[in-house]
Enzyme design. Structure first.
Site, PDB file in Angstrom:
ATOM      1  CG  ASP A 475      -2.223   0.660   1.026  1.00 54.34           C
ATOM      2  OD1 ASP A 475      -2.320   1.485   0.110  1.00 54.34           O
ATOM      3  OD2 ASP A 475      -3.172   0.379   1.791  1.00 54.34           O
ATOM      4  CG  ASP A 537      -9.424   2.480  -0.240  1.00 59.84           C
ATOM      5  OD1 ASP A 537      -8.995   1.333  -0.428  1.00 59.84           O
ATOM      6  OD2 ASP A 537      -8.801   3.335   0.411  1.00 59.84           O
TER       7      ASP A 537
HETATM    8  C1  GLA Z   1      -5.733   1.720   2.297  1.00 59.27           C
HETATM    9  C2  GLA Z   1      -6.171   0.590   1.415  1.00 59.27           C
HETATM   10  C3  GLA Z   1      -7.218  -0.235   2.119  1.00 59.27           C
HETATM   11  C4  GLA Z   1      -6.658  -0.743   3.424  1.00 59.27           C
HETATM   12  C5  GLA Z   1      -6.158   0.417   4.269  1.00 59.27           C
HETATM   13  C6  GLA Z   1      -5.435  -0.063   5.499  1.00 59.27           C
HETATM   14  O1  GLA Z   1      -6.738   2.660   2.452  1.00 59.27           O
HETATM   15  O2  GLA Z   1      -6.620   1.040   0.181  1.00 59.27           O
HETATM   16  O3  GLA Z   1      -7.633  -1.313   1.306  1.00 59.27           O
HETATM   17  O4  GLA Z   1      -5.628  -1.653   3.183  1.00 59.27           O
HETATM   18  O5  GLA Z   1      -5.275   1.247   3.537  1.00 59.27           O
HETATM   19  O6  GLA Z   1      -4.969   0.974   6.273  1.00 59.27           O
END
Ligand code: GLA
Length: 717
Positions: A475, A537
Site C-alpha cells: 500500500d 477503496d
Molecule cells: C488503504 C487501502 C485499504 C486498506 C487500508 C489499510 O486505504 O486502500 O484497502 O488496506 O489502507 O490501512
C-alpha cells in the site's frame, strides 16, 4: 520488423507502420503512424514548410511533424525537452547524427519497461531502433529508442539525454515521446478521478490553439489523473474509428501535453511532469526518461484496450504470475479494521475456506503499536498482543485450513508516532526549516537515501521470511508533499523501483498486489512488479461499474482487483444486492472483504456459488478480450463482456442501475463471438451466435434498483 532505407526508418508491427525520415536539413521528421504500409521507398515526400514569417536557415519546422521537437529556433511550439543554456536561455535544435537497430526490446536503466520475451514463451520478434540526435551548441545528445513487436500494434518509446559538453547541463524537462497527428477534428479521452472515484473517463474536443496538460503532480501516478490518454477522430467510439493512445510506464508525477497548433495539427507529448523537475548532468552523464507506449487502433477505444491488455499481460506484468489463475481471496480490512485477534482471523479464514476461497489476507494492524492509523508505520515487527503465535504460527494455522496466507504492508511510510521515526526523524521527507505536512497522520520515508532503502528492504525481507507468506498487498496511502528539491519526485520513483525490484526478486513466488489508498497508483510502471492492483477503496457495486469501466480502457481486467464487500457500503452507504456486488466483481481479480462469519445461511450459500462461478470463469477473465458494451457514464445501464480469443467462451454482465418503467430496456449485442456457432449457458439453454451478435439479448432484470444479470456461454461443438 524494422527497415532503414535511405535515412527513412520503417517499423512494422502486426497491422501498423511507424515511419520517420531524416529531412534534407538533418531534422528527424515524422512520416506516418497508422495502418501498415508496404515495405518500400515512399512516394509522398516529406517537405519543409517555407511560408513561415521566420526561417532561421531558410526553412522552418513550425508546420512539420517531428519525432522529438526542439523549442526556440526553428519551431516555437512546445518542445519535447528543455535545456537551460549558459545565460539561462532555452534555445535548442537537435539534428540527426546516427541510427542503429538491434534485435530485442529497449531496456531503461533502473526503470520498468516492456519485457522482450512473452510470458507465454513465444517469440514476438521484438526489435529496436536507436536514433541519435545532437545539439552541439546546447551540449546534448538525445538517443531515441523505438521498440516494435511483430505481434502488436504498439511502439514503445523512450529517450536518453546525454551531456556531450565539458560543463554541466541543466535539463528542465524531458518528455519520453511525441506524437504528431494531422489536422482533423479530434477528441481527447483521459482518465481523471479522485480517491474512491478513480479513472472516470472524460472526453473533450481539442480546438485550434488549445493546450491541455493531462497531468498529476501529487507524488505517485495518482488518483487524480492516470497516465493514459487517447486521441480519437471525431465520432470514434468503443468499436469504431481511428484512435491513438499513449501510456506512460511510470509511477511518479507525469504529464501528457496535448497542443493543437493554429493549423489544427495536434502534438501529444508524454513523460515526466516538468513541474518541479530538473536534472543536472555532469559532462558525460546521461538521463533516462521512462517508456511511453503508443498504440494505434482502427477499431475505436475497445481496440486500444484489447491491444494494451494483451501486451501488458504478455510483456509487462511479472511473467510467473501474469497468465496464472489468481487465488480467490478474503481480506479482513472491512470486516475488522484494526480490531482483530488471531482467533478472529482464523475464524474468518475457516468460513471462507468452507465457501471455497483460497487465500486469506491479513490487512493493516498487525505490527508495531498499530491499533489505529496514527501509529506504528515503519515498525515492521509483529504485535504479539494480537498475534501470539506470530506470522509463522498464523500462517501455519491458515495453511492447515488449506488456504494460502498473505499480508498487507506499507513500506514507504512512517508515522511520527513510531519507533522508527523517533530513531530517525531525518528519514522522513521534509524541507529544512518546515514541519512536514502529515496526511493520514503519516509521513513518507525518503527513499532517495540508500540507508532508508536498505532499512525497508531488510525489514520487509525479514517479515516475509517469518512465515509461509504467498501474497503481499503493498500500500501507499498519501500524496507527496514537501519535495525538497527539483527532480526529487523522479529520484523517489527510482528509489521505489529499486525497492520493488529487490523485494519481488527476493520473493519470486509471492504474488504482489499494488494499492495506494485504493487505486492511487494504478499505472503500467507498477504493473511491471505487481500483476494486480486494488482498483479503488470504493467497493460499492454501482461506483465500481464506473471505476472498472474506466480502468479497463487502459488496463487488462486481469490486473483489476475487485472485491465483494458488506452493505451498507462503507464508503457511500449504498445497499446493493449481494448478487450484483459479485456480478460486477467477476470481471477482475475476484475476492471478498467482509465478515463472512456474520453472513446468514442464504448469503453464505450464495457466496459459495459465486466462488464456484469465479473459479470457472477466472481463466477467461485472465486471457480473454474485454468489450465495453454499454457505458454507465452515458445511461442507466452498464454492460461488458469478456470473450475468449477463439470465441468459444463468453461472460456477459449487464446492470440496470435504477429501476425504471417508462422506457424499454436496451438489448445487448455480443461482440467477439462466432456468429455461425450455437452457444449454451450454464443451465444448458441454447443461443444462436448470429442472434446474440446481431439481434442481441434482452437481459431479464429483477424489478429493483441495482439489478444485474450475468451469462456464461460456451460454444457447442
Ligand atoms: C488503504 C487501502 C485499504 C486498506 C487500508 C489499510 O486505504 O486502500 O484497502 O488496506 O489502507 O490501512
Amino acid at each position: 520488423m524494422i527497415t532503414i532505407n535511405n535515412k527513412t526508418i520503417h517499423l512494422q508491427g502486426r497491422d501498423i507502420s511507424y515511419v520517420m525520415t531524416v529531412g534534407e536539413h538533418g531534422d528527424l521528421l515524422h512520416y506516418h503512424f497508422g495502418k501498415k504500409l508496404g515495405d518500400r521507398e515512399f512516394s509522398v515526400p516529406m517537405s519543409y514548410n517555407v511560408w513561415s514569417a521566420y526561417a532561421p536557415e531558410g526553412y522552418t519546422l513550425e508546420n512539420v511533424p517531428q519525432e522529438y521537437p526542439s523549442y526556440g529556433y526553428a519551431d516555437l511550439r512546445p518542445g519535447a525537452y528543455t535545456v537551460e543554456n549558459t545565460g539561462g536561455n532555452e534555445v535548442s535544435q537537435l539534428k540527426f547524427k546516427s541510427v542503429r537497430t538491434e534485435r530485442g526490446a529497449a531496456e531503461i536503466k533502473g526503470m520498468p519497461c516492456l519485457r522482450e520475451s512473452s510470458c507465454t514463451g513465444e517469440d514476438h520478434g521484438a526489435e529496436t531502433v536507436y536514433v541519435t540526435l545532437a545539439d552541439e551548441a546546447a551540449g546534448i545528445e538525445a538517443e531515441l529508442a523505438y521498440t516494435v513487436f511483430d505481434r502488436f500494434n504498439i511502439i514503445a518509446r523512450s529517450v536518453v539525454i546525454k551531456n556531450i559538453s565539458d560543463k554541466p547541463v541543466v535539463l528542465k524537462s524531458v518528455y519520453s515521446a511525441c506524437l504528431e497527428l494531422d489536422a482533423n477534428e479530434r477528441d481527447i479521452i483521459y482518465l481523471p478521478g479522485s480517491w474512491a472515484g478513480e479513472r472516470q473517463p472524460e472526453r473533450c474536443r481539442v480546438h485550434r490553439g488549445m493546450k491541455l496538460d493531462i497531468s498529476n503532480e501529487r507524488g505517485g501516478s495518482g488518483h487524480n489523473m492516470n497516465p493514459f490518454v487517447i486521441a480519437a477522430e471525431k465520432g470514434a467510439d468503443e468499436e469504431h474509428g481511428e484512435a491513438f493512445s499513449m501510456s506512460l510506464v511510470y509511477s511518479g508525477n507525469h504529464s501528457t501535453l496535448v497542443s493543437c497548433a493554429s493549423d489544427c495539427t495536434l502534438r501529444l507529448m508524454q513523460g515526466i511532469n516538468p513541474r518541479g523537475f530538473e536534472s543536472v548532468l555532469e559532462p558525460g552523464e546521461s538521463f533516462a526518461a521512462p517508456q511511453s507506449i503508443i498504440c494505434y487502433s482502427q477499431n475505436g477505444f475497445g481496440g486500444i484496450s484489447r491491444e494494451l491488455s494483451r501486451l501488458y499481460r504478455e510483456h509487462l506484468c511479472p511473467p510467473q504470475y501474469s497468465m496464472k489463475e489468481r487465488p480467490i481471496l478474503i481480506n479482513n480490512w472491512e470486516a475488522t479494521y484494526f480490531d482483530f485477534t488471531e482467533d478472529k482471523l482464523v475464524e474468518i479464514a475457516e468460513k471462507a475456506k468452507e465457501a471455497g476461497m483460497e487465500l486469506f489476507v491479513m490487512d493493516d494492524g498487525w505490527f508495531g503499536a498499530r491499533n489505529n492509523d496514527d501509529k506504528g508505520l515503519g515498525d515492521w515487527t509483529v504485535t504479539r498482543k494480537k498475534l501470539p503465535s506470530g506470522l509463522k504460527g498464523l500462517s501455519e494455522r491458515i495453511n492447515k485450513l488449506g488456504m494460502k496466507f498473505g499480508l498487507w504492508i506499507e513500506p514507504e511510510m512512517v508515522n511520527p508516532d513510531s519507533e522508527l521515526y523517533r530513531a530517525h526523524p531525518d528519514w522522513a521527507i521534509h524541507v529544512s526549516g518546515r514541519k512536514p505536512a502529515e496526511s493520514r497522520q503519516q509521513l513518507i520515508l525518503d527513499i532517495t537515501k540508500p540507508e532508508v532503502r536498505e532499512y525497508i528492504i531488510e525489514s520487509i525481507k525479514k517479515v516475509l521470511s517469518e512465515g509461509n507468506i504467498e501474497y503481499v498487498k503493498w500500500d501507499m496511502n498519501r500524496p507527496m508533499t514537501d519535495m525538497p528539491y527539483p527532480g526529487y519526485n523522479h529520484r523517489y520513483t527510482l528509489g521505489l523501483y529499486e525497492i520493488a525490484d529487490a523485494l519481488t526478486k527476493a520473493f519470486p513466488n509471492i504474488l504482489f498486489e499494488g494499492c495506494a489508498g485504493g487505486g492511487g497508483r494504478f499505472d503500467p510502471g507498477m504493473l511491471y512488479y505487481y500483476p494486480q492492483i486494488w482498483a479503488s477503496d470504493n467497493s460499492d457495486a454501482v461506483a465500481r461499474l464506473k471505476i472498472q469501466y474506466g480502468t479497463s480502457m487502459g488496463y487488462p481486467v486481469s490486473a483489476i482487483s475487485a472485491h465483494v464487500t458488506a452493505v451498507p457500503n462503507h464508503q457511500n452507504g449504498r445497499v446493493t444486492p449481494l448478487k450484483t456486488r459479485a456480478d460486477v466483481a467477476f470481471a477482475g481479480v475476484f475476492g471478498y472483504e467482509l465478515d463472512i462469519t456474520k453472513m446468514d445461511d442464504e448469503g453464505f450459500e450464495m457466496i459459495k456459488r459465486q466462488v464456484e462461478f469465479a473459479k470457472r470463469t477466472r481463466k477467461l477473465m485472465l486471457e480473454g478480450d474485454f468489450y465495453r458494451l454499454q457505458s454507465p457514464f452515458e445511461s442507466n445501464y452498464c454492460a461488458w463482456e469478456a470473450a475468449s480469443q477463439d470465441g468459444r467462451e463468453v461472460f456477459l454482465m449487464c446492470c440496470k442501475i435504477l429501476s425504471d418503467n417508462g422506457i424499454a430496456d436496451r438489448r445487448v449485442r455480443l461482440l467477439g463471438i462466432d456468429e455461425g456457432a450455437v452457444y449454451k449457458d450454464d443451465e444448458g439453454k441454447l443461443y444462436y451466435g448470429d442472434e446474440l451478435a446481431n439481434r442481441g439479448i434482452m437481459p431479464e432484470y429483477e424489478k429493483r434498483d441495482f439489478a444485474a444479470v450475468i451469462m456464461h456461454l460456451t460454444k457447442c461443438e
